[in-house]
Design an enzyme around this catalytic site. Structure first.
Site, PDB file in Angstrom:
ATOM      1  N   ARG A  61     -13.148  26.296 -18.468  1.00 43.13           N
ATOM      2  CA  ARG A  61     -14.532  26.606 -18.869  1.00 43.13           C
ATOM      3  C   ARG A  61     -14.208  28.554 -18.946  1.00 43.13           C
ATOM      4  NH1 ARG A  61     -19.848  26.958 -16.659  1.00 43.13           N
ATOM      5  NH2 ARG A  61     -21.096  25.757 -17.774  1.00 43.13           N
ATOM      6  N   SER A 130     -20.894  15.206 -19.230  1.00 36.81           N
ATOM      7  CA  SER A 130     -22.072  15.695 -18.367  1.00 36.81           C
ATOM      8  C   SER A 130     -22.909  15.310 -18.470  1.00 36.81           C
ATOM      9  CB  SER A 130     -22.384  17.201 -18.537  1.00 36.81           C
ATOM     10  OG  SER A 130     -21.235  18.151 -18.314  1.00 36.81           O
ATOM     11  N   LYS A 159     -24.478  27.592 -14.454  1.00 39.05           N
ATOM     12  CA  LYS A 159     -24.281  27.200 -15.795  1.00 39.05           C
ATOM     13  C   LYS A 159     -25.532  27.383 -16.027  1.00 39.05           C
ATOM     14  CE  LYS A 159     -23.432  22.924 -17.612  1.00 39.05           C
ATOM     15  NZ  LYS A 159     -23.233  21.330 -17.803  1.00 39.05           N
TER      16      LYS A 159
HETATM   17  N1  3NM Z   1     -22.319  21.268 -14.733  1.00 40.43           N
HETATM   18  P1  3NM Z   1     -20.952  25.797  -9.069  1.00 40.43           P
HETATM   19  S1  3NM Z   1     -23.798  21.834 -12.426  1.00 40.43           S
HETATM   20  C1  3NM Z   1     -20.061  23.229 -14.804  1.00 40.43           C
HETATM   21  O1  3NM Z   1     -24.579  19.916 -13.906  1.00 40.43           O
HETATM   22  C2  3NM Z   1     -21.301  22.448 -14.248  1.00 40.43           C
HETATM   23  O2  3NM Z   1     -23.426  19.266 -15.353  1.00 40.43           O
HETATM   24  C3  3NM Z   1     -22.976  20.864 -14.214  1.00 40.43           C
HETATM   25  O3  3NM Z   1     -20.789  25.606 -10.487  1.00 40.43           O
HETATM   26  C4  3NM Z   1     -24.210  19.742 -14.505  1.00 40.43           C
HETATM   27  O4  3NM Z   1     -19.875  24.783  -8.588  1.00 40.43           O
HETATM   28  C5  3NM Z   1     -21.547  23.115 -12.651  1.00 40.43           C
HETATM   29  O5  3NM Z   1     -20.780  27.526  -8.673  1.00 40.43           O
HETATM   30  C6  3NM Z   1     -21.572  24.763 -12.514  1.00 40.43           C
HETATM   31  O6  3NM Z   1     -22.429  25.595  -8.262  1.00 40.43           O
HETATM   32  C7  3NM Z   1     -21.443  24.154 -10.949  1.00 40.43           C
END
Ligand code: 3NM
Length: 232
Positions: A61, A130, A159
């Site tokens: 990603r 997602s 994100k």
């Molecule tokens: N997708 P971290 S939240 C790539 O809810 C991604 O679909 C999400 O990053 C979703 O672990 C997210 O640093 C980011 O919070 C997650």
């Protein structure tokens, strides 16, 4: 050289049914790259550490690079993941996923329609989607997703444009009602993952907690020890 990579690819892809393979792979920690949070380390370096630590599924990603840069990195990661039998998923870019023969592609709610992507990539390629609500989860199932992302469970700044935390109730809903493999995501850290595990989640993703760790392998080791079955 190219020939042997192709041979490896088919050996991996042809063996076994996709759903069984996914159910088996999507337990434990699902790793995702993010170079901007990797403390000066490259995506390639980070992936190398993830593989060394025994991770079995890695998603590329990368929101900040050109298509060509992303293609080149994915080509390299495809070689690395094939050599270690790690499942490789490319975020967003269906074209790159197909060109490097990734195992799968991961789509967001604003990406191309699932059924059109399926026409393009065929049945063997994994499509992950997602989702942020029961409606989106059901829609993803109907349209042929192979697994879903479930989140953001907690607040995340990783994100851009992601919605408010959906809360653990959404995870409960998916575990109870959705018959697809899933990965819990969004603001999950070593310090709060017990709460997610306690709800019954079998597969968890953490982005910044892993790629931003001072010692990535050590961090993965500690997270791994929290999964009750000890699988990654
Ligand atoms: N997708 P971290 S939240 C790539 O809810 C991604 O679909 C999400 O990053 C979703 O672990 C997210 O640093 C980011 O919070 C997650």
């Amino acid at each position: 050289e190219v020939y042997s990579i192709e041979k490896e690819y088919f050996k991996f892809m042809v063996g076994g049914n996709k759903r069984n393979r996914l159910n088996e792979i999507m337990t434990g920690l699902y790793c995702i790259t993010s170079e901007e949070h990797s403390k000066g380390r490259s995506n390639i370096e980070v992936v190398e550490k993830m593989i060394k630590a025994g991770i079995r599924i890695i998603q590329y990603r990368e929101k900040k690079k050109s298509l060509l840069e992303k293609y080149n990195e994915c080509q390299k990661i495809r070689e690395m993941t094939l050599a270690s039998n790690v499942t490789f998923i490319v975020n967003d870019n269906v074209d790159i996923a197909m060109m490097v023969r990734a195992d799968g592609v991961h789509l967001g709610q604003d990406d191309l329609p699932i059924e059109r992507v399926r026409e393009l990539v065929g049945d063997e390629m994994i499509i992950g989607v997602s989702t942020h609500s029961p409606k989106q989860a059901e829609d993803a199932v109907k349209r042929g997703a192979d697994y879903i992302g479930v989140g953001p469970l907690y607040r995340t700044y990783t994100k851009e444009n992601v919605c408010e935390p959906v809360g653990l109730e959404y995870l409960d809903y998916v575990i109870k009602n959705i018959k697809l493999p899933y990965v819990a995501i969004g603001g999950i850290k070593e310090h709060n993952m017990d709460e997610v595990l306690a709800r019954g989640a079998g597969c968890i993703s953490m982005v910044t907690e892993i790629v931003g760790a001072d010692d990535i392998e050590q961090k993965i080791g500690r997270v791994k020890s929290k999964f009750s079955r000890g699988v990654l």
